[in-house]
Design a protein around this motif. Structure first.
Motif, short mmCIF file in Angstrom:
data_model
loop_
_atom_site.label_atom_id
_atom_site.label_comp_id
_atom_site.label_asym_id
_atom_site.label_seq_id
_atom_site.Cartn_x
_atom_site.Cartn_y
_atom_site.Cartn_z
N ASP A 187 -4.84 -7.19 -0.04
CA ASP A 187 -5.71 -7.80 1.08
C ASP A 187 -7.11 -7.34 1.13
OD1 ASP A 187 -6.38 -9.32 3.54
OD2 ASP A 187 -4.63 -8.21 4.87
N ALA B 112 -8.35 -7.84 4.68
CA ALA B 112 -7.17 -7.00 6.12
C ALA B 112 -6.72 -8.17 6.92
CB ALA B 112 -7.90 -6.08 6.40
N ILE C 233 -0.39 -2.06 3.13
CA ILE C 233 -0.78 -3.41 3.37
C ILE C 233 -2.47 -2.54 2.80
CG2 ILE C 233 -2.68 -5.11 4.31
CD1 ILE C 233 0.00 -5.70 4.27
N VAL D 227 -6.10 -2.23 1.48
CA VAL D 227 -7.68 -2.88 1.51
C VAL D 227 -8.81 -2.63 1.58
CG1 VAL D 227 -7.00 -3.48 3.94
CG2 VAL D 227 -8.16 -1.71 3.32
N ALA E 40 -13.30 -4.32 4.51
CA ALA E 40 -12.31 -4.62 5.70
C ALA E 40 -12.80 -3.70 6.85
CB ALA E 40 -10.85 -3.69 4.99
N ARG F 254 -9.38 -4.66 12.54
CA ARG F 254 -8.52 -5.33 11.80
C ARG F 254 -7.87 -4.16 10.95
NH1 ARG F 254 -6.18 -9.78 12.57
NH2 ARG F 254 -5.22 -9.83 10.91
N VAL F 255 -7.86 -2.99 10.62
CA VAL F 255 -7.38 -2.15 9.68
C VAL F 255 -6.54 -1.50 10.84
CG1 VAL F 255 -7.75 -0.04 8.41
CG2 VAL F 255 -9.06 -1.90 8.26
N LEU G 274 -4.06 -3.21 11.58
CA LEU G 274 -2.55 -3.33 11.13
C LEU G 274 -1.89 -1.72 11.01
CD1 LEU G 274 -3.79 -5.13 8.12
CD2 LEU G 274 -1.88 -5.65 9.24
N LYS G 275 -2.56 -0.11 11.51
CA LYS G 275 -2.29 0.57 11.41
C LYS G 275 -1.68 1.09 12.27
CE LYS G 275 -5.73 3.05 8.65
NZ LYS G 275 -7.18 3.93 8.93
N VAL H 136 -1.37 1.31 5.80
CA VAL H 136 -2.27 0.44 5.04
C VAL H 136 -3.29 1.72 3.84
CG1 VAL H 136 -4.91 -0.08 5.55
CG2 VAL H 136 -3.03 -0.58 7.12
#
Length: 217
Positions: free
Chosen positions: A78, A81, A98, A100, A104, A108-109, A112-113, A118
């Motif tokens: 992705d 991200a 994920i 990236v 990214a 967003r990162v 997600l973390k 990530v």
């Protein structure tokens, strides 16, 4: 070092794996059971972001009896991200990673973390060999690739796929925009990826073909 990578897919008799904007149930119930048994054998299961956005898959073992700890680590390629925070691949049924690129968006990162691991591999796009090396260092030594046509092409282009298995369903889909097993920019005719058949098996009205992938030096 990289994980051992097995690309597994199902396609129609005319080579299609999905329509342009939706998935397609191609193979039989018995083949789905085969796939979930296969998932048990691998450390990771990998797809691209388009598969997540279109199908919202679980990427877990649920067609057969299995424990939560039997689930492989879910790996999403992705670059930007874009994985939705409510995507099923981020639930607590299994670990998720994920992958990236440096492009990214940071916000967003960071979000997600909070939900999964990530890793960053590549500048504008994912550097797949680097990503595979980082996954190997994390202890993911084998991956079942259930990618879409774009990721399948990229993994083959970078000579990362070791084995390919395809269940050929007894269906015709057609369509100029339908997705094939491998899309992308394609290979020059003189540089086609060569395959060696290792097994052929009939499953209901479908045919499973297993290949070893051969790369020219």
């Amino acid at each position: 070092m990289k994980p051992y990578i097995h690309l597994n897919s199902a396609m129609t008799a005319d080579g299609k794996i999905a329509t342009n904007n939706s998935s397609l149930q191609i193979s039989s119930k018995d083949d789905l059971i085969r796939v979930h048994k296969l998932r048990c054998k691998y450390d990771g299961i990998m797809v691209g972001i388009n598969t997540v956005l279109i199908d919202d898959p679980k990427l877990t073992i649920h067609k057969i009896d299995a424990k939560k700890e039997d689930n492989p680590t879910r790996i999403i390629i992705d670059s930007k991200a874009r994985t939705p925070l409510n995507a099923r691949v981020l639930n607590d049924d299994a670990d998720s990673v994920i992958v990236v690129s440096k492009k990214a968006p940071e916000d967003r990162v960071d979000k997600l973390k909070n939900m999964c691991n990530v890793i960053v591999a590549g500048e504008d796009q994912i550097d797949l060999p680097l990503a595979m090396s980082k996954l190997y260092d994390m202890g993911i030594l084998s991956i079942l690739l259930e990618g879409g046509s774009t990721l399948n092409f990229s993994m083959l282009k970078d000579k990362l796929v070791d084995k390919l298995s395809v269940c050929i369903g007894s269906k015709i889909l057609g369509g100029f925009d339908s997705k094939t097993l491998v899309d992308g920019e394609g290979f020059n005719p003189s540089e086609c990826i060569n395959l060696k058949i290792e097994n052929i098996e009939k499953i209901d009205d479908d045919i499973l073909v297993e290949y070893r992938v051969i790369y020219e030096n």
